[in-house]
Scaffold this motif. Structure first.
Motif, PDB file in Angstrom:
ATOM      1  N   GLY A 198       0.783  -1.238   0.000  1.00  0.00           N
ATOM      2  CA  GLY A 198       0.000   0.000   0.000  1.00  0.00           C
ATOM      3  C   GLY A 198       0.808   1.278   0.000  1.00  0.00           C
ATOM      4  O   GLY A 198       0.259   2.369   0.226  1.00  0.00           O
ATOM      5  N   ARG A 199       2.105   1.209  -0.260  1.00  0.00           N
ATOM      6  CA  ARG A 199       2.921   2.420  -0.211  1.00  0.00           C
ATOM      7  C   ARG A 199       2.559   3.400  -1.337  1.00  0.00           C
ATOM      8  O   ARG A 199       2.577   4.604  -1.131  1.00  0.00           O
ATOM      9  CB  ARG A 199       4.406   2.063  -0.324  1.00  0.00           C
ATOM     10  CG  ARG A 199       4.960   1.322   0.873  1.00  0.00           C
ATOM     11  CD  ARG A 199       6.475   1.394   0.859  1.00  0.00           C
ATOM     12  NE  ARG A 199       7.051   0.514   1.864  1.00  0.00           N
ATOM     13  CZ  ARG A 199       7.516  -0.691   1.616  1.00  0.00           C
ATOM     14  NH1 ARG A 199       7.459  -1.163   0.390  1.00  0.00           N
ATOM     15  NH2 ARG A 199       8.041  -1.417   2.571  1.00  0.00           N
ATOM     16  N   ILE A 215       1.589   7.562  -1.073  1.00  0.00           N
ATOM     17  CA  ILE A 215       2.354   8.687  -1.637  1.00  0.00           C
ATOM     18  C   ILE A 215       1.677   9.279  -2.877  1.00  0.00           C
ATOM     19  O   ILE A 215       2.259  10.092  -3.595  1.00  0.00           O
ATOM     20  CB  ILE A 215       3.800   8.257  -1.977  1.00  0.00           C
ATOM     21  CG1 ILE A 215       3.813   7.155  -3.036  1.00  0.00           C
ATOM     22  CG2 ILE A 215       4.529   7.820  -0.727  1.00  0.00           C
ATOM     23  CD1 ILE A 215       5.223   6.779  -3.510  1.00  0.00           C
ATOM     24  N   GLY A 216       0.416   8.877  -3.116  1.00  0.00           N
ATOM     25  CA  GLY A 216      -0.364   9.494  -4.187  1.00  0.00           C
ATOM     26  C   GLY A 216      -0.297   8.803  -5.530  1.00  0.00           C
ATOM     27  O   GLY A 216      -0.837   9.314  -6.521  1.00  0.00           O
ATOM     28  N   PHE A 217       0.335   7.635  -5.574  1.00  0.00           N
ATOM     29  CA  PHE A 217       0.426   6.888  -6.834  1.00  0.00           C
ATOM     30  C   PHE A 217       0.075   5.422  -6.579  1.00  0.00           C
ATOM     31  O   PHE A 217       0.957   4.567  -6.478  1.00  0.00           O
ATOM     32  CB  PHE A 217       1.839   7.001  -7.435  1.00  0.00           C
ATOM     33  CG  PHE A 217       2.199   8.384  -7.879  1.00  0.00           C
ATOM     34  CD1 PHE A 217       1.827   8.848  -9.132  1.00  0.00           C
ATOM     35  CD2 PHE A 217       2.894   9.240  -7.027  1.00  0.00           C
ATOM     36  CE1 PHE A 217       2.146  10.127  -9.538  1.00  0.00           C
ATOM     37  CE2 PHE A 217       3.219  10.514  -7.422  1.00  0.00           C
ATOM     38  CZ  PHE A 217       2.843  10.974  -8.684  1.00  0.00           C
ATOM     39  N   PRO A 218      -1.228   5.133  -6.455  1.00  0.00           N
ATOM     40  CA  PRO A 218      -1.639   3.749  -6.181  1.00  0.00           C
ATOM     41  C   PRO A 218      -1.214   2.820  -7.317  1.00  0.00           C
ATOM     42  O   PRO A 218      -1.310   3.174  -8.496  1.00  0.00           O
ATOM     43  CB  PRO A 218      -3.157   3.841  -6.070  1.00  0.00           C
ATOM     44  CG  PRO A 218      -3.533   5.084  -6.811  1.00  0.00           C
ATOM     45  CD  PRO A 218      -2.391   6.035  -6.623  1.00  0.00           C
ATOM     46  N   SER A 251      -0.412   3.738 -18.619  1.00  0.00           N
ATOM     47  CA  SER A 251       0.145   3.405 -17.302  1.00  0.00           C
ATOM     48  C   SER A 251       1.663   3.532 -17.300  1.00  0.00           C
ATOM     49  O   SER A 251       2.291   3.676 -18.355  1.00  0.00           O
ATOM     50  CB  SER A 251      -0.250   1.961 -16.931  1.00  0.00           C
ATOM     51  OG  SER A 251       0.136   1.047 -17.943  1.00  0.00           O
ATOM     52  N   VAL A 252       2.231   3.502 -16.111  1.00  0.00           N
ATOM     53  CA  VAL A 252       3.677   3.311 -15.940  1.00  0.00           C
ATOM     54  C   VAL A 252       3.853   2.081 -15.046  1.00  0.00           C
ATOM     55  O   VAL A 252       3.046   1.839 -14.144  1.00  0.00           O
ATOM     56  CB  VAL A 252       4.395   4.529 -15.312  1.00  0.00           C
ATOM     57  CG1 VAL A 252       4.440   5.690 -16.279  1.00  0.00           C
ATOM     58  CG2 VAL A 252       3.765   4.929 -13.987  1.00  0.00           C
ATOM     59  N   PHE A 292      -7.617   5.866 -12.981  1.00  0.00           N
ATOM     60  CA  PHE A 292      -8.224   4.584 -12.608  1.00  0.00           C
ATOM     61  C   PHE A 292      -8.226   4.467 -11.090  1.00  0.00           C
ATOM     62  O   PHE A 292      -7.210   4.712 -10.442  1.00  0.00           O
ATOM     63  CB  PHE A 292      -7.419   3.430 -13.217  1.00  0.00           C
ATOM     64  CG  PHE A 292      -8.013   2.067 -12.968  1.00  0.00           C
ATOM     65  CD1 PHE A 292      -8.994   1.553 -13.810  1.00  0.00           C
ATOM     66  CD2 PHE A 292      -7.580   1.288 -11.895  1.00  0.00           C
ATOM     67  CE1 PHE A 292      -9.529   0.289 -13.590  1.00  0.00           C
ATOM     68  CE2 PHE A 292      -8.117   0.026 -11.663  1.00  0.00           C
ATOM     69  CZ  PHE A 292      -9.093  -0.474 -12.518  1.00  0.00           C
ATOM     70  N   ASP A 293      -9.355   4.094 -10.536  1.00  0.00           N
ATOM     71  CA  ASP A 293      -9.449   3.982  -9.075  1.00  0.00           C
ATOM     72  C   ASP A 293     -10.472   2.910  -8.713  1.00  0.00           C
ATOM     73  O   ASP A 293     -11.575   3.202  -8.266  1.00  0.00           O
ATOM     74  CB  ASP A 293      -9.843   5.321  -8.456  1.00  0.00           C
ATOM     75  CG  ASP A 293      -9.811   5.275  -6.922  1.00  0.00           C
ATOM     76  OD1 ASP A 293      -9.114   4.393  -6.395  1.00  0.00           O
ATOM     77  OD2 ASP A 293     -10.482   6.100  -6.288  1.00  0.00           O
TER      78      ASP A 293
END
Length: 313
Positions: free
Chosen positions: A202-203, A207-210, A241-242, A266-267
């Motif tokens: 979940g890091r 930090i704002g990049f799921p 995506s990356v 995407f969420d």
């Protein structure tokens, strides 16, 4: 396309086995060289009213001969099936490869596993294909054994792309050095990996990049560590995506390899779902950052680079 394990499993028509043209190989990746070969054979079979048969092996012989070798396959067996079906193969014979099977002489393999099929008319060999124990069998042996059986044997020319002979080995070399954009040209499609979304730490979300953490088969080859511009297919939809491949060195030193994809716009909770990741371009190598803030700044730059790159595709 019907998938079989033995040539004699090909169904008879009016009590007789259909006449076939056959080629044999591993066809890992089904690259442009394979495609050219298979399209040519398909056309010849159609002109002669022959069924088109491809004989290959499961697992890949390297899995048995070099069991310590992980992450070797360019394509999963299922993906190989799909690609061969698209090329018009009528029957795919996937022979089970075992240690005992590997010790067969070339002559025994030919006579006991291929020439037992009474409807074999044309036998197409790749220019460098060798088979049997110690790879002792090649074109000359096949020609000699097939001549009295009135089976025509044809060797196919080698295929070059940009001055290099195209091979699965060349593709593996480029993937493991991160040259995925060059692989795109040789495969005539992006290199891709299919994998299952598993629970991570979940890091990325913090930090704002799921990211979606991907688990892939240990048999499948993985690109060099680093950050890549990718497209990710989920449930029939394609997302820019990356994707990061590495050991998360900023957070901890670990030997465990992580494959994490950040899908743009995407969420959704997709744990337990399958993703198909297409690799388009390497952005940078993996590295350890002094602080998490430095990592976040770099990820923002990676995403900006990816978006600009994808706008041009």
């Amino acid at each position: 396309m019907k998938i079989l394990q033995n040539l004699l499993d090909i169904p008879k028509v009016d009590g007789k086995y259909p006449e076939v043209g056959l080629t044999i190989g591993n066809f890992d990746g089904v690259h442009i060289g394979h495609r050219q070969l298979l399209q040519k054979i398909k056309a010849e079979c159609k002109g002669k009213n022959l069924k088109f048969v491809v004989v290959t092996f499961v697992p890949h012989p390297q899995k048995i001969l070099q069991p310590e070798k992980e992450r070797f396959l360019i394509s999963s067996y299922e993906h190989r099936r799909r690609l061969l079906k698209q090329l018009g193969v009528d029957y795919l014979v996937e022979m089970k490869f075992t240690r005992d099977f590997s010790t067969l002489s070339a002559e025994c393999f030919l006579k006991d596993h291929l020439l037992i099929y009474p409807g074999l008319k044309d036998f197409y060999l790749g220019y460098d294909f060798a088979f049997g124990a110690n790879k002792e069998g090649g074109y000359d042996l096949v020609k000699e054994i097939c001549r009295p059986l009135n089976v025509e044997v044809e060797i196919q020319p080698k295929f070059e792309f940009k001055g290099k002979v195209v091979s699965s080995s060349l593709i593996r070399e480029k993937i493991t050095t991160g040259l995925v954009d060059e692989v795109d040209e040789i495969l005539a499609r992006p290199f891709h990996m299919e994998g299952l979304v598993i629970k991570g730490e979940g890091r990325g979300k913090k930090i704002g990049f799921p990211t979606a953490n991907i688990q892939v088969s240990p048999d499948l080859i993985v690109p060099a560590k680093g950050v890549y511009v990718t497209r990710t297919i989920y449930n029939g939809m394609t997302f820019n995506s990356v994707t990061n491949i590495g050991n998360n060195p900023t957070f901890k030193d670990t030997h465990q390899l992580h494959i994490e994809t950040n899908l743009f716009d995407f969420d959704s909770d997709i744990y337990g779902e399958m993703l198909d990741i297409q690799f388009l371009k390497k952005v940078r190598d993996e590295r350890k950052f002094p602080t998490v803030n430095d990592l976040v700044s770099q990820i923002k730059a990676d995403v900006d680079f990816a978006k600009k790159y994808l706008e041009q595709k």
